[in-house]
Design an enzyme around this catalytic site. Structure first.
Site, PDB file in Angstrom:
ATOM      1  CG  ASP A 249     -11.460   3.293   6.671  1.00 24.52           C
ATOM      2  OD1 ASP A 249     -12.325   2.761   7.381  1.00 24.52           O
ATOM      3  OD2 ASP A 249     -11.723   3.889   5.612  1.00 24.52           O
ATOM      4  CD1 TRP A 250      -4.937  -1.583  10.405  1.00 28.17           C
ATOM      5  CD2 TRP A 250      -4.595  -1.433   8.198  1.00 28.17           C
ATOM      6  NE1 TRP A 250      -3.711  -2.156  10.125  1.00 28.17           N
ATOM      7  CE2 TRP A 250      -3.481  -2.076   8.775  1.00 28.17           C
ATOM      8  CE3 TRP A 250      -4.603  -1.227   6.819  1.00 28.17           C
ATOM      9  CZ2 TRP A 250      -2.392  -2.513   8.017  1.00 28.17           C
ATOM     10  CZ3 TRP A 250      -3.529  -1.663   6.068  1.00 28.17           C
ATOM     11  CH2 TRP A 250      -2.445  -2.292   6.675  1.00 28.17           C
TER      12      TRP A 250
END
Length: 202
Positions: A47-48
């Protein structure tokens, strides 16, 4: 140099685990800001707002097999959570959590005795005054969307920081955020064996 490349990358916080950003924001960093090797692609995603180890390759069959849930290769995370999870919460995480009609697979969960030695995050977490935090080591054999965060939230201990420290036998030691390196033969051979692939001929 063989035709295949196998890259370990330490993804910093705030970087998309892809080479292009299709959104209109146009300000988010992507893998192309760090890796200039053509035609390699990430195995899975991170995830970012998560950090840590990613594997990239242009070996399509390896990428496909490692992404196949049937192979169940382990992924290990160090997870900073709000408050200190008790034995009941840890057991729930180990046994599996029901999230939107899906029960997560059994996991390995260990409460770390002290804060692990990690590079500082380039955007520090937000502490709540008078609320302690703890670190868990969680090993999964699956990778559903935002799974670790959703699991810890479900048992009442929201994730504050998430760092992937291992993919199967591959570890993040020796890399700093934003750095990458090629796999060594000693690292690659067990990976190919794990997915029942032969060493490609150069």
């Amino acid at each position: 140099m063989g035709k295949y490349r196998y890259i370990l990358f330490y993804k910093p916080y705030g970087v998309l685990s892809q080479f292009t950003d299709c959104s209109r924001e146009n300000q988010r960093r992507t893998l192309k800001d760090y890796i200039s090797i053509p035609a390699v692609y990430p195995v899975g995603r991170l995830d970012w707002d998560s950090e840590g180890l990613m594997l990239l390759t242009n070996h399509g069959q390896l990428q496909h097999r490692l992404s196949d849930p049937r192979f169940q290769h382990p992924r290990t995370y160090w997870v900073q959570v709000e408050r200190i999870p008790d034995a009941v919460a840890r057991q729930q995480l180990q046994q599996g959590i029901v999230i939107e009609n899906y029960r997560t697979r059994p996991a390995k969960v260990h409460l770390l005795d002290s804060e692990p030695q990690l590079p500082p995050r380039d955007r520090p977490i937000r502490f709540r005054k008078n609320v302690p935090t703890a670190w868990l080591e969680i090993t999964l054999t699956e990778g559903k969307n935002r799974q670790v965060r959703r699991m810890t939230a479900k048992v009442g201990f929201p994730t504050l920081r998430l760092v992937r420290v291992a993919i199967a036998h591959l570890r993040f030691e020796g890399l700093q955020p934003g750095q990458w390196r090629d796999l060594t033969p000693d690292e690659l051979n067990p990976l190919l064996k794990l997915t029942m692939l032969r060493q490609p001929q150069n």
